[in-house]
Write a protein that holds these residues in place. Structure first.
Motif, mmCIF file in Angstrom:
data_model
loop_
_atom_site.group_PDB
_atom_site.id
_atom_site.type_symbol
_atom_site.label_atom_id
_atom_site.label_comp_id
_atom_site.label_asym_id
_atom_site.label_seq_id
_atom_site.Cartn_x
_atom_site.Cartn_y
_atom_site.Cartn_z
ATOM 1 N N PRO A 111 0.814 -1.045 0.281
ATOM 2 C CA PRO A 111 0.062 -0.025 -0.047
ATOM 3 C C PRO A 111 0.957 1.155 0.006
ATOM 4 O O PRO A 111 2.035 1.271 0.595
ATOM 5 N N ASP A 112 0.567 2.346 -0.799
ATOM 6 C CA ASP A 112 1.085 3.500 -0.962
ATOM 7 C C ASP A 112 2.351 3.494 -1.458
ATOM 8 O O ASP A 112 3.248 4.522 -1.400
ATOM 9 N N LYS A 113 2.710 2.384 -2.201
ATOM 10 C CA LYS A 113 3.905 2.280 -2.963
ATOM 11 C C LYS A 113 3.623 1.900 -4.452
ATOM 12 O O LYS A 113 2.614 1.368 -4.437
ATOM 13 N N LYS A 114 4.432 2.248 -5.292
ATOM 14 C CA LYS A 114 4.327 1.507 -6.667
ATOM 15 C C LYS A 114 5.457 0.672 -7.055
ATOM 16 O O LYS A 114 6.527 0.566 -6.420
ATOM 17 N N SER A 115 5.260 0.192 -8.272
ATOM 18 C CA SER A 115 6.126 -0.519 -8.814
ATOM 19 C C SER A 115 7.593 0.208 -8.952
ATOM 20 O O SER A 115 7.643 1.351 -9.397
ATOM 21 N N GLY A 116 8.679 -0.556 -8.552
ATOM 22 C CA GLY A 116 9.950 0.052 -8.618
ATOM 23 C C GLY A 116 10.400 0.574 -7.109
ATOM 24 O O GLY A 116 11.608 0.785 -6.924
ATOM 25 N N ASP A 117 9.489 0.846 -6.311
ATOM 26 C CA ASP A 117 9.748 1.302 -4.928
ATOM 27 C C ASP A 117 10.227 0.129 -4.342
ATOM 28 O O ASP A 117 10.124 -1.074 -4.575
ATOM 29 N N GLN A 158 12.555 -4.966 -4.099
ATOM 30 C CA GLN A 158 11.997 -3.729 -5.022
ATOM 31 C C GLN A 158 10.641 -4.544 -5.160
ATOM 32 O O GLN A 158 10.526 -5.870 -5.795
ATOM 33 N N LEU A 159 9.578 -3.785 -5.245
ATOM 34 C CA LEU A 159 8.172 -4.232 -5.688
ATOM 35 C C LEU A 159 8.131 -4.012 -7.107
ATOM 36 O O LEU A 159 8.853 -3.294 -7.750
ATOM 37 N N ASN A 160 7.326 -5.064 -7.722
ATOM 38 C CA ASN A 160 7.329 -5.145 -9.166
ATOM 39 C C ASN A 160 5.670 -4.887 -9.760
ATOM 40 O O ASN A 160 5.450 -5.045 -10.858
ATOM 41 N N TYR A 161 5.127 -4.269 -9.139
ATOM 42 C CA TYR A 161 3.603 -4.010 -9.436
ATOM 43 C C TYR A 161 3.266 -2.859 -8.329
ATOM 44 O O TYR A 161 3.690 -2.843 -7.074
ATOM 45 N N THR A 162 2.297 -2.205 -8.770
ATOM 46 C CA THR A 162 1.686 -1.035 -7.902
ATOM 47 C C THR A 162 0.213 -1.329 -7.459
ATOM 48 O O THR A 162 -0.647 -2.243 -8.065
ATOM 49 N N PHE A 163 0.278 -1.275 -6.018
ATOM 50 C CA PHE A 163 -0.854 -1.674 -5.275
ATOM 51 C C PHE A 163 -2.136 -1.258 -5.687
ATOM 52 O O PHE A 163 -3.150 -1.938 -5.778
ATOM 53 N N ASP A 164 -2.118 0.344 -5.950
ATOM 54 C CA ASP A 164 -3.509 0.749 -6.498
ATOM 55 C C ASP A 164 -4.080 0.162 -7.711
ATOM 56 O O ASP A 164 -4.984 0.343 -8.170
ATOM 57 N N GLU A 165 -3.287 -0.539 -8.667
ATOM 58 C CA GLU A 165 -3.625 -1.396 -9.890
ATOM 59 C C GLU A 165 -4.214 -2.801 -9.584
ATOM 60 O O GLU A 165 -4.416 -3.348 -10.654
#
Length: 194
Positions: free
Chosen positions: A37-43, A67-74
């Protein structure tokens, strides 16, 4: 068809409990999206290493950055076949996020495979009815939460896992061999040894 797996993470997720399932599920051919939550892909999220060194509870040390590889909001939960809930300290606050609970509820209601590792069970215990009547395990300090949520806590060795219907749970990262194998089986993968 490639099956999609969603991993819910947050800062101070347990290092092995995110790294090993992520890499193992990729190895098995799944597409794995790790979100926060509150982070996006690449964060990145910070991880913590929990170890068992003879103290009354685990010790905690700084881990790696993941490193996250997907955006939570999507995230559209209907596009995923399974859910992984790693432990560490992240679940204690992730369970306060309404969208985290909504996403998790989709997997519970649809009876899709869920892998809960260690404190990951805290997300399920925050979701009313999600483990009622289910045999589950978790880090031993979560037993009271499991029971208050209507689950049947199973005290098993740290290298074991419990499967009940669509939920696979393990007390801690030493149970990866058993829990990932059981989770993969629920997703239709048969792992054999020669």
């Amino acid at each position: 068809m490639t099956k999609n797996i969603l991993v819910l993470a947050g800062d101070f997720v347990e290092d092995y409990e995110i790294m090993v399932p992520f890499q193992s599920l990729l190895l098995l051919g799944f597409q794995v999206h790790v979100v926060c939550p509150d982070k996006k892909s690449g964060d990145k999220v910070k991880t913590a290493i929990h170890d068992f060194e003879g103290d009354q509870t685990y010790t905690e040390k700084p881990g790696h950055n993941f490193q996250l590889n997907y955006t939570f909001d999507e995230v559209k939960p209907e596009n995923y076949h399974g859910l992984v809930l790693p432990g560490g300290r992240a679940p204690e606050y992730l369970r306060l996020n309404e969208k985290v609970l909504q996403v998790t509820k989709h997997f519970v209601d649809a009876k899709k495979p869920i892998l809960s590792i260690c404190h990951g069970i805290q997300i399920l215990t925050a979701l009313k009815g999600s483990i009622t009547g289910h045999n589950v395990t978790a880090y031993y300090a979560c037993q009271t939460e499991v029971e208050l949520a209507g689950g049947k806590y199973q005290s098993v060795a740290a290298d074991q896992a419990v499967t009940d219907h669509n939920i696979v749970s393990t007390p801690a990262w030493p149970g990866h061999q058993e829990s990932i194998k059981a989770f993969a089986a629920l997703l239709g993968v048969k792992i054999t040894h020669s």
